[in-house]
Design an enzyme around this catalytic site. Structure first.
Site, mmCIF file in Angstrom:
data_model
loop_
_atom_site.group_PDB
_atom_site.id
_atom_site.type_symbol
_atom_site.label_atom_id
_atom_site.label_comp_id
_atom_site.label_asym_id
_atom_site.label_seq_id
_atom_site.Cartn_x
_atom_site.Cartn_y
_atom_site.Cartn_z
ATOM 1 N N GLN A 31 7.331 4.668 3.563
ATOM 2 C CA GLN A 31 6.029 3.994 3.494
ATOM 3 C C GLN A 31 5.998 3.079 4.705
ATOM 4 O O GLN A 31 6.978 2.397 4.996
ATOM 5 C CB GLN A 31 5.879 3.168 2.212
ATOM 6 C CG GLN A 31 5.765 3.970 0.947
ATOM 7 C CD GLN A 31 4.398 4.617 0.759
ATOM 8 O OE1 GLN A 31 3.534 4.559 1.615
ATOM 9 N NE2 GLN A 31 4.232 5.262 -0.368
ATOM 10 N N SER A 32 4.879 3.036 5.419
ATOM 11 C CA SER A 32 4.825 2.323 6.694
ATOM 12 C C SER A 32 4.817 0.807 6.587
ATOM 13 O O SER A 32 5.274 0.123 7.498
ATOM 14 C CB SER A 32 3.594 2.762 7.487
ATOM 15 O OG SER A 32 3.701 4.124 7.797
ATOM 16 N N THR A 33 4.267 0.276 5.497
ATOM 17 C CA THR A 33 4.164 -1.173 5.391
ATOM 18 C C THR A 33 4.556 -1.640 3.991
ATOM 19 O O THR A 33 4.518 -0.870 3.032
ATOM 20 C CB THR A 33 2.721 -1.659 5.664
ATOM 21 O OG1 THR A 33 1.865 -1.169 4.631
ATOM 22 C CG2 THR A 33 2.218 -1.193 7.021
ATOM 23 N N GLN A 36 1.732 -1.020 1.630
ATOM 24 C CA GLN A 36 1.675 0.335 1.080
ATOM 25 C C GLN A 36 2.632 0.490 -0.096
ATOM 26 O O GLN A 36 2.331 1.193 -1.052
ATOM 27 C CB GLN A 36 1.989 1.378 2.156
ATOM 28 C CG GLN A 36 0.860 1.600 3.119
ATOM 29 C CD GLN A 36 1.205 2.662 4.152
ATOM 30 O OE1 GLN A 36 2.356 3.055 4.315
ATOM 31 N NE2 GLN A 36 0.193 3.125 4.861
#
Length: 153
Positions: A31-33, A36
């Site tokens: 997951q990028s952040t 998220q």
């Protein structure tokens, strides 16, 4: 008229061989952040559930490895994803039989990274799998399917 039974998790089409099962099955969770992670918990759960997909494809639980070092880590800056680096190293060393992900193109941040991973998997005989099927990057038709992913990033 025959009725075709639909298999869950897509088709493997005989691509998974004993020599693949003798190597690791790697699930790459990403997951990028951190946001998220909070807002898209179902995606994270589905990614971890791919360990069950690997077991269903014949991997022993002891050979299933989850790499989740990049959860909540943006890849906007090159070199900030130690989990992806670990994945590439394991594939390059020939220790991986299959890499599983929810969306294959999400394994790599850029099209360049994606195509490099594809080439490494092809050279080492590593399969790729997602919920739609199992892909062999060394097979022309699978390469066509996989090669169009990751170009938009």
């Amino acid at each position: 008229m025959s009725v075709r039974t639909c298999r869950p998790w897509g088709q493997a089409d005989g691509k998974v061989r004993p020599e693949h099962r003798g190597l690791a099955a790697i699930i790459y969770v990403r997951q990028s952040t951190k946001r998220q992670l909070i807002e898209h918990q179902e995606s994270t759960r589905l990614q971890y559930a791919l360990a069950g997909r690997a077991a269903a494809l014949g991997w022993a639980r002891s050979r299933i490895c989850v790499i989740d070092d990049d959860l909540g880590v943006s890849a906007a800056v090159a070199g900030t994803r130690p989990g992806f680096a670990k994945l590439v190293t394991e594939v390059t060393m020939g220790r991986v039989g299959i890499v599983l992900g929810i969306e294959m193109s999400r394994l790599a941040r850029t099209g360049r990274d994606w195509h490099q991973l594809l080439e490494l998997c092809s050279l080492s005989g590593t399969l790729l799998a997602d919920p739609d099927g199992v892909y062999d990057p060394g097979w022309y038709n699978d390469r066509l399917l996989l090669g169009t992913q990751g170009d938009d990033e």
